[in-house]
Design a protein around this motif. Sequence first.
Motif, mmCIF file in Angstrom:
data_model
loop_
_atom_site.group_PDB
_atom_site.id
_atom_site.type_symbol
_atom_site.label_atom_id
_atom_site.label_comp_id
_atom_site.label_asym_id
_atom_site.label_seq_id
_atom_site.Cartn_x
_atom_site.Cartn_y
_atom_site.Cartn_z
ATOM 1 N N ARG A 128 1.645 -14.709 0.795
ATOM 2 C CA ARG A 128 0.293 -15.207 0.513
ATOM 3 C C ARG A 128 -0.793 -14.291 1.082
ATOM 4 O O ARG A 128 -1.974 -14.621 1.027
ATOM 5 C CB ARG A 128 0.135 -16.608 1.101
ATOM 6 C CG ARG A 128 1.038 -17.640 0.429
ATOM 7 C CD ARG A 128 0.750 -19.037 0.943
ATOM 8 N NE ARG A 128 -0.614 -19.449 0.702
ATOM 9 C CZ ARG A 128 -1.062 -19.951 -0.431
ATOM 10 N NH1 ARG A 128 -0.242 -20.121 -1.428
ATOM 11 N NH2 ARG A 128 -2.308 -20.307 -0.567
ATOM 12 N N ILE A 129 -0.389 -13.182 1.662
ATOM 13 C CA ILE A 129 -1.374 -12.326 2.333
ATOM 14 C C ILE A 129 -1.751 -11.156 1.428
ATOM 15 O O ILE A 129 -0.884 -10.425 0.970
ATOM 16 C CB ILE A 129 -0.794 -11.803 3.665
ATOM 17 C CG1 ILE A 129 -0.427 -12.979 4.566
ATOM 18 C CG2 ILE A 129 -1.782 -10.870 4.349
ATOM 19 C CD1 ILE A 129 0.412 -12.601 5.745
ATOM 20 N N PRO A 130 -3.051 -10.978 1.140
ATOM 21 C CA PRO A 130 -3.452 -9.791 0.374
ATOM 22 C C PRO A 130 -3.283 -8.547 1.239
ATOM 23 O O PRO A 130 -3.632 -8.555 2.411
ATOM 24 C CB PRO A 130 -4.922 -10.061 0.060
ATOM 25 C CG PRO A 130 -5.374 -11.016 1.097
ATOM 26 C CD PRO A 130 -4.194 -11.808 1.539
ATOM 27 N N GLU A 131 -2.733 -7.507 0.646
ATOM 28 C CA GLU A 131 -2.482 -6.301 1.439
ATOM 29 C C GLU A 131 -3.452 -5.171 1.110
ATOM 30 O O GLU A 131 -3.486 -4.164 1.792
ATOM 31 C CB GLU A 131 -1.037 -5.847 1.252
ATOM 32 C CG GLU A 131 -0.055 -6.932 1.674
ATOM 33 C CD GLU A 131 1.270 -6.415 2.180
ATOM 34 O OE1 GLU A 131 1.408 -5.198 2.349
ATOM 35 O OE2 GLU A 131 2.161 -7.242 2.414
ATOM 36 N N SER A 132 -4.221 -5.316 0.029
ATOM 37 C CA SER A 132 -5.238 -4.304 -0.288
ATOM 38 C C SER A 132 -6.560 -5.027 -0.529
ATOM 39 O O SER A 132 -6.593 -6.243 -0.705
ATOM 40 C CB SER A 132 -4.833 -3.534 -1.538
ATOM 41 O OG SER A 132 -4.855 -4.399 -2.646
ATOM 42 N N SER A 133 -7.653 -4.258 -0.564
ATOM 43 C CA SER A 133 -8.971 -4.855 -0.801
ATOM 44 C C SER A 133 -8.986 -5.590 -2.131
ATOM 45 O O SER A 133 -9.515 -6.694 -2.240
ATOM 46 C CB SER A 133 -10.045 -3.774 -0.814
ATOM 47 O OG SER A 133 -9.968 -3.014 0.347
ATOM 48 N N GLN A 134 -8.383 -4.951 -3.150
ATOM 49 C CA GLN A 134 -8.372 -5.562 -4.476
ATOM 50 C C GLN A 134 -7.657 -6.914 -4.445
ATOM 51 O O GLN A 134 -8.152 -7.912 -4.959
ATOM 52 C CB GLN A 134 -7.695 -4.602 -5.462
ATOM 53 C CG GLN A 134 -7.673 -5.071 -6.898
ATOM 54 C CD GLN A 134 -9.079 -5.178 -7.509
ATOM 55 O OE1 GLN A 134 -10.013 -4.517 -7.059
ATOM 56 N NE2 GLN A 134 -9.223 -6.014 -8.508
ATOM 57 N N GLN A 135 -6.493 -6.950 -3.803
ATOM 58 C CA GLN A 135 -5.749 -8.208 -3.706
ATOM 59 C C GLN A 135 -6.564 -9.265 -2.963
ATOM 60 O O GLN A 135 -6.542 -10.443 -3.320
ATOM 61 C CB GLN A 135 -4.437 -7.979 -2.954
ATOM 62 C CG GLN A 135 -3.390 -7.250 -3.765
ATOM 63 C CD GLN A 135 -2.079 -7.111 -3.014
ATOM 64 O OE1 GLN A 135 -2.023 -7.332 -1.799
ATOM 65 N NE2 GLN A 135 -1.033 -6.762 -3.716
ATOM 66 N N GLU A 138 -9.205 -10.597 -5.272
ATOM 67 C CA GLU A 138 -8.581 -11.451 -6.289
ATOM 68 C C GLU A 138 -8.209 -12.813 -5.692
ATOM 69 O O GLU A 138 -8.279 -13.844 -6.361
ATOM 70 C CB GLU A 138 -7.338 -10.764 -6.862
ATOM 71 C CG GLU A 138 -7.693 -9.657 -7.843
ATOM 72 C CD GLU A 138 -6.518 -8.748 -8.173
ATOM 73 O OE1 GLU A 138 -5.388 -9.053 -7.743
ATOM 74 O OE2 GLU A 138 -6.735 -7.733 -8.854
ATOM 75 N N LYS A 139 -7.821 -12.793 -4.443
ATOM 76 C CA LYS A 139 -7.456 -14.051 -3.799
ATOM 77 C C LYS A 139 -8.671 -14.971 -3.646
ATOM 78 O O LYS A 139 -8.565 -16.184 -3.834
ATOM 79 C CB LYS A 139 -6.828 -13.777 -2.433
ATOM 80 C CG LYS A 139 -6.338 -15.033 -1.767
ATOM 81 C CD LYS A 139 -5.500 -14.750 -0.547
ATOM 82 C CE LYS A 139 -5.169 -16.074 0.107
ATOM 83 N NZ LYS A 139 -4.181 -15.966 1.153
ATOM 84 N N ARG A 142 -9.208 -16.527 -6.949
ATOM 85 C CA ARG A 142 -8.205 -17.583 -7.196
ATOM 86 C C ARG A 142 -8.543 -18.859 -6.430
ATOM 87 O O ARG A 142 -8.424 -19.962 -6.943
ATOM 88 C CB ARG A 142 -6.812 -17.103 -6.796
ATOM 89 C CG ARG A 142 -6.099 -16.305 -7.871
ATOM 90 C CD ARG A 142 -4.598 -16.348 -7.674
ATOM 91 N NE ARG A 142 -4.183 -15.883 -6.351
ATOM 92 C CZ ARG A 142 -4.118 -14.599 -6.004
ATOM 93 N NH1 ARG A 142 -4.459 -13.663 -6.876
ATOM 94 N NH2 ARG A 142 -3.737 -14.254 -4.798
ATOM 95 N N ILE A 203 -12.183 -8.068 -11.523
ATOM 96 C CA ILE A 203 -11.129 -7.507 -12.377
ATOM 97 C C ILE A 203 -11.553 -6.208 -13.057
ATOM 98 O O ILE A 203 -10.704 -5.421 -13.436
ATOM 99 C CB ILE A 203 -10.587 -8.523 -13.419
ATOM 100 C CG1 ILE A 203 -11.685 -8.981 -14.365
ATOM 101 C CG2 ILE A 203 -9.905 -9.703 -12.763
ATOM 102 C CD1 ILE A 203 -11.156 -9.874 -15.465
ATOM 103 N N GLU A 205 -13.095 -4.054 -11.380
ATOM 104 C CA GLU A 205 -13.149 -3.166 -10.216
ATOM 105 C C GLU A 205 -14.555 -2.713 -9.879
ATOM 106 O O GLU A 205 -14.749 -1.656 -9.281
ATOM 107 C CB GLU A 205 -12.266 -1.936 -10.426
ATOM 108 C CG GLU A 205 -10.911 -2.301 -10.960
ATOM 109 C CD GLU A 205 -9.797 -1.663 -10.181
ATOM 110 O OE1 GLU A 205 -10.069 -0.690 -9.487
ATOM 111 O OE2 GLU A 205 -8.678 -2.183 -10.247
ATOM 112 N N PRO A 237 -7.823 -8.198 3.841
ATOM 113 C CA PRO A 237 -6.534 -7.573 3.533
ATOM 114 C C PRO A 237 -5.793 -7.187 4.816
ATOM 115 O O PRO A 237 -6.422 -6.715 5.766
ATOM 116 C CB PRO A 237 -6.934 -6.318 2.739
ATOM 117 C CG PRO A 237 -8.335 -6.033 3.115
ATOM 118 C CD PRO A 237 -8.962 -7.332 3.529
ATOM 119 N N LEU A 239 -2.542 -4.922 5.765
ATOM 120 C CA LEU A 239 -1.448 -4.050 5.344
ATOM 121 C C LEU A 239 -0.149 -4.508 6.016
ATOM 122 O O LEU A 239 -0.121 -4.725 7.227
ATOM 123 C CB LEU A 239 -1.778 -2.608 5.740
ATOM 124 C CG LEU A 239 -0.754 -1.549 5.350
ATOM 125 C CD1 LEU A 239 -0.622 -1.455 3.841
ATOM 126 C CD2 LEU A 239 -1.153 -0.195 5.922
#
Lengths: 308, 145
Positions: A128-135, A138-139, A142, A203, A205, A237, A239
């Motif tokens: 459940r953890i975003p690992e990049s800025s984009q993720q 997006e979270k 959501r 989305i 970017e 995010p 990493l």
Amino acid sequence: MAHATQPTRLRMGLPISNAKLGMWLFLGTEIMFFTAFIGTYIVLRMGSPGWPTSPDVTHIRIWAGALNTFVLLTSSYFVVVAHESMHSNNFAKARKFLWMTFACACLFLGIKGYEYYGKISHDILPGRIPESSQQAMEKVVRELEAVVSARSDALLGDPTVKEPLVTLRDEAGKPDVDETRKNQISAVLALSEQTAKLKDDVITEAAELEGVEHQLAEMKLNEQYGSLVQGVREPHPILYGNLFASVYFLLTGFHAIHVIVGMILFALMLKLGNKLSARQCDFVENAGLYWHFVDLVWIFLFPLIYIV
Amino acid sequence: MTDGHSHVNYLLIYGALCVLTIVSALADIIHLSSWVLLVAIVFSVATAKALAVMTYFMHLKFEGRWKYVLLAPTTILAAGLPLALLPDIGVHYYTVQVPQQGILIHDAHAHSPGGKHAAGGGHDADHSEEGGSADQGEHGHAAGH
């Protein structure tokens, strides 16, 4: 010891009771079990440059780990005293110290539960953890969408409606709708619009992490729908956050299960109450061996998870 | 046989264990300049504590030689798995693709909308969240070490 009273009897095998041999063999398998996990953690961490260690990110509190180390060490000491008292036939004292051990185990799990609560409330959970800025952005989208959908379902009172927002918009257009409901509907519609805008930016970017963070903060201050989105988390995010969370919960979770099993062993003795006697001497000794092993595992988990 | 250890001062051992715990907590709190030194201190302390617990609390000091027969093979086998994993995952003798890292380092890199791609070649399958964020596999840069 029971077998020491029959010195003439021929005895095969090791000079220890079968129960104790069984416990040591079991502990041998336990050593391999925990070394596999601990070793895997070390190996994964070596292979993952940028592993999260800052307490602000991982929400790991060294004081909680150190306190739990003290609690387990103390309980280990109590078990030793309980076992000694069993040997000197002081069963009342043994019972008292078994109770104190049990209380320490409860305290340990309480502190562990507090730590787990911190992880869960920050959504530090495997997968459940975003690992990049984009993720991370997006979270946020959501989570906002989930708020919109939950809120519109709640307003309609019927989750089977196909297009809840359209239905709500139609309803708000009718003349006989009272003012409060109209406001509620326009709040969710405004939130949905804002979310869609943010989603477009993310989305395609066009969005930056700071921008989304700022926009979310503004949305939380919004008079109309701010109260709805208070629970949406800021984009952070991390990493290797998911790998970290998996390892953390695997190691501490299996350790906690062992603590619970130890509590069951002590509870079996405490259940006897006044009937605790020399017959339980071996049981208390073996439960103690097991408990020291649980302590031993924590002695290594503490520096590995909380310090390094 | 096991009664010969009643003279052990368990309270003293317990006190030593507590002091050692404080040492490792302090080593973290004072922010040592060298990470290697911190690791060396906390693992020496952990090993010392483990040995104290095994020797006195678990009475291994007073047990017969069977303890070596039982504990040596398990220790060797236990070390086997981490050592076997080390070259492949811990050290990486080949260039490895780490999708998340590629994206954090090259954040400006073009990135397609979520949901179009399946999670391809991800470092670890359970990393990817459903839908939107599962598209890093194909875009991640090969991050060499």
